[in-house]
Design a protein around this motif. Structure first.
Motif, PDB file in Angstrom:
ATOM      1  N   ILE A 268       0.842  -1.201   0.000  1.00  0.00           N
ATOM      2  CA  ILE A 268       0.000   0.000   0.000  1.00  0.00           C
ATOM      3  C   ILE A 268       0.877   1.251   0.000  1.00  0.00           C
ATOM      4  CG2 ILE A 268      -0.214  -0.001   2.523  1.00  0.00           C
ATOM      5  CD1 ILE A 268      -2.984   1.214   2.209  1.00  0.00           C
ATOM      6  N   THR A 272       0.658   4.147  -2.698  1.00  0.00           N
ATOM      7  CA  THR A 272       0.315   5.487  -2.198  1.00  0.00           C
ATOM      8  C   THR A 272       1.248   6.517  -2.798  1.00  0.00           C
ATOM      9  OG1 THR A 272      -0.550   4.630  -0.103  1.00  0.00           O
ATOM     10  CG2 THR A 272       0.127   6.932  -0.140  1.00  0.00           C
ATOM     11  N   LEU A 394      -7.254   3.789  -0.348  1.00  0.00           N
ATOM     12  CA  LEU A 394      -6.386   2.644  -0.604  1.00  0.00           C
ATOM     13  C   LEU A 394      -6.560   1.635   0.529  1.00  0.00           C
ATOM     14  CD1 LEU A 394      -4.605   5.429  -1.466  1.00  0.00           C
ATOM     15  CD2 LEU A 394      -3.121   3.635  -2.342  1.00  0.00           C
TER      16      LEU A 394
END
Length: 771
Positions: A268, A272, A394
């Motif tokens: 993630i 990001t 996310l």
């Protein structure tokens, strides 16, 4: 701009493959009041000069406050709540030269920001109200003047908690107090909310002592239970204003799942950074909310480095923002963001609250923040008025995040959560009764004002404090015993921690340097001897845990492993208060005794356990609330038949399956009752002594409980349904962090079995849905 970036995502395979869903949220037109507000000339001129027209909910608030009602404003972020409650307050203070007002904010930063706006109005309108902020940062030289001259004071609950014992110094202010404003009130839930509710009752006692009876204005994000919440918070009746006349632009809400595509190292944090950089390069002013200070700094730093070779100007327009920065640093960042000098900012939830940073083009939320309220608060940072914007959520590889990725309709159709305030926590009450008696002796006729369902509980606690020599009954009142006070080195206000039930925190030191405070439970979990403690992105090894003096001594060391404490849990049923039958399943709710014993810890190196060592810590015993339910013998037999012949002992498999059910339920329940996973605990018993059956317990992880599982008990069917859907939809074969594995609960997961867990949850779902 938004259409171009959406098209780019659809054409770029890397992004397209990871986008689970795009929700288009239509724009909303402004609805203005057509009524003349009839404000004093100075305020009316100010509105005209700044081209401000009142939205319908702002005018409605003005009228309700004028009529003397307590008002709760519950509208989305960026809907103009501050003007809603400030306008009637300034009107009154303009017309009545002695009246005063108290503004309570959950953070110092928010109070600082709001003070700027009020000072501007005070100066331009020449109101001479002398607004001031009073907290731990207020210079001592300025404090006497504020107490003597300010008619509008902004502070926070922690400072108010310390001000109340010195109320005689504030007699002028309290005697004339007309309004108490509680802004961002949805922050006061769980333990903090229960403490805040009793702090407000202490404040009301002081006001009554000086002859004032202030009106309350509560401002909060959208809640499912604003009436119940505001009344429990203050003990008063409220007029609810929940219509929203403010406009907003069209929003595109993207659900982005880094773990949707099988890849070598899905992350993630990597995705990001990719998205953040993409938005900024496409001229979209973007704010990215990260879950930790460390990741906020890391994402900002890496983004700057990547852009330095291609676009140095843009690289210099990226910054991080978090707690720990100086006031001047934060103020400069806020101003630069508002003025467009900063194009990208990575922050923790420090900018979630209503600090005025203008309107942005894009919001990124790295990981579900834990509640719908926080998610929509963060999302509301973009797209004010008629401006289009993009919000990107996310997902982490945890059960709740992954559930939303697969069930976006649940997210968008779900009403906002209930904010839970439980007034029946005796441990919290006890601390505030000591504070109240120290501030002003308690009369018998005041007992009902402490808000408990059973006034006898309040009297019992006062009697216990009297028996212990803390309170003394004299001249028909209970007062704090002066002799007891002389034996202590601090007043009772310093013993009560508003954010925790067990008030005395553990202090962490690196040599002589103080690092942080933590609750006893967090200390046992994260700061036992030889634990690896992470603070502000640095790793420390715990050298000593001094339980008697509540001190922890650490040494800063660069480490490439972390530790995880494991606990054994024993639970006894004290009293069943409610029960419900679903065929052969018995669901109960009541009082529990819980004993949590941290008995060993694992050292984890690159996701693998490298060693396991014993701990010698005393057990944590506490009384609490919880619900429990039995697994019928028939389900157990069906599971044995379903699993057939395996090399695994059936009892081990069955206990692993039950532990999987607990792990998933603990992941799901916070969505329904608005709390953190650590606010709940859970345990399975193959044969519990009271139920004589296999039983699963879910309980409030606080002394006396704070009402979380009471709400979850009512929503049991919804929790079971979501738990089953979560494991059923997970594409893994043997269990993973997106379903049955969890890093939150410190229990031994060696027997976890996805297939067996799914079978039990499926049967529970089938039985409960038809009941």
């Amino acid at each position: 701009m938004t259409q171009e970036i959406l098209t780019y995502f659809q054409n770029k395979k890397y992004f397209r493959d990871r986008i689970e869903h795009i929700e288009e949220i239509p724009p909303r037109r402004a609805r203005y009041s057509i009524e003349d507000p009839n404000l004093p000339a100075a305020l009316s001129d100010y509105l005209d000069k700044n081209n401000i027209k009142l939205y319908t909910h702002q005018y409605k608030t003005l009228q309700s406050v004028r009529s003397g009602e307590n008002v709760c404003i519950t509208t989305p972020t960026s809907s103009g709540k501050t003007l809603s409650f400030t306008l009637p307050v300034l009107e009154d203070l303009t017309l009545n030269e002695n009246d005063t007002a108290l503004y309570l904010y959950p953070t110092k930063a928010l109070a600082n920001d709001q003070l700027k706006s009020i000072l501007k109005v005070d100066e331009e309108c020449e109101l001479e109200i002398n607004p001031a902020k009073y907290d731990g940062d207020t210079p001592k030289s300025e404090r006497p003047k504020i107490k003597q001259t300010s008619r509008l004071i902004l502070t926070n609950p922690y400072e108010l908690h310390l001000i109340l014992p010195w109320h005689k110094q504030w007699e002028r202010f309290f005697r004339n107090l007309k309004y108490i404003i509680i802004d961002e009130a949805h922050q006061y839930r769980g333990v903090f909310g229960s403490n805040m509710a009793l702090l407000i009752r202490r404040l009301k006692r002081i006001c009554k002592f000086y002859g004032s009876d202030p009106q309350f204005i509560v401002s909060t994000a959208t809640l499912a239970n604003p009436q119940e919440f505001s009344e429990k918070l203050t003990g008063l009746n409220f007029k609810i204003i929940d219509e929203n006349g403010a406009p907003s632009g069209r929003k595109y809400f993207i659900f982005y799942n880094p773990y949707k595509v099988a890849s070598k190292n899905p992350s993630i944090h990597t995705d990001t950074q990719k998205l953040f950089k993409t938005y900024i390069e496409n001229d979209m002013q973007t704010i990215c909310f990260e879950i930790s200070r460390k990741m906020a700094e890391v994402v900002a730093l890496r983004s700057k480095k990547e852009l330095q070779n291609t676009n140095l100007k843009l690289a210099n327009q990226i910054t991080a923002y978090r707690a720990g920065y100086t006031v001047d640093e934060r103020k400069k960042i806020e101003d630069d963001l508002k003025n467009g000098k900063i194009r990208g900012i990575v922050t923790t939830n420090a900018l979630e609250l209503g600090i005025n940073i203008g309107s942005l083009d894009s919001v990124m939320i790295a990981g579900y923040p834990g509640t719908l309220i926080s998610t929509w608060q963060q999302a509301g940072r973009a797209g004010r008025k008629n401006q289009e914007s993009i919000i990107t959520l996310l997902a982490f590889q945890n059960p709740l995040d992954q559930y939303f990725m697969k069930h976006p309709k649940v997210f968008f159709n779900k009403t906002h959560e209930h904010a839970i305030i439980d007034l029946n926590n005796r441990e919290i009450l006890r601390g505030h009764l000591k504070c109240a008696a120290y501030e002003n002796p308690i009369r018998y006729d005041e007992i009902e004002n402490f808000g408990f369902d059973d006034e006898g509980v309040v009297f019992d606690e006062i009697s216990d404090l009297e028996m212990e020599g803390i309170l003394k009954y004299t001249h028909d009142v209970w007062k704090y015993d002066d002799e007891k006070l002389l034996k202590q080195d601090k007043t009772p206000n310093f013993e009560v921690n508003l954010s925790d039930v067990r008030s005395e925190p553990y202090k962490v030191f690196n040599g002589h340097q103080f690092l942080e405070e933590m609750s006893e439970k967090q200390a046992f979990r994260e700061a036992h001897e030889n634990a690896v403690l992470i603070h502000n992105g640095d790793t420390y090894l715990v050298r000593e845990m001094d339980i008697a003096n509540k001190r922890i001594y650490v040494k800063k060391v660069d480490l490439d492993y972390y530790t995880q404490a494991l606990k054994e849990i024993d639970v006894k049923i004290v009293r069943e208060e409610k029960n419900q039958k679903f065929n052969d399943i018995t669901l109960s709710y009541g009082k529990l005794n819980v004993k949590e014993k941290y008995d060993r810890f694992n050292t984890i190196h690159y996701s693998k356990i490298s060693s396991s060592k014993k701990l010698n810590l005393p057990p944590l015993n506490f009384k609490t609330q919880g619900f429990w339910f039995t697994i019928p013998y028939d389900i157990k037999e069906e599971l044995k038949h379903e699993m057939g012949n395996t090399n695994i002992k059936f009892n081990d498999m069955f206990m692993g399956a039950m532990q999987g059910v607990v792990n998933i339920m603990l992941s799901v329940s916070p969505f329904h009752v608005m709390c953190d996973t650590y606010d709940l605990g859970g345990v399975t018993k193959n044969m519990h002594e009271s139920t004589l059956n296999a039983t699963i317990f879910i309980y409030d992880a606080f002394e006396d409980g704070v009402g979380l599982t009471k709400k979850a008990f009512k929503l049991f069917k919804d929790i079971i349904k979501m738990s089953y859907e979560m494991i059923h939809d997970c594409e893994c074969s043997d269990g993973c962090p997106a379903c049955i594995y969890t890093s939150q609960q410190q229990t031994d997961d060696k027997n976890l079995n996805k297939k067996a867990t799914e079978f039990i949850l499926k049967r529970l779902y089938e039985i409960t849905k038809d009941a």
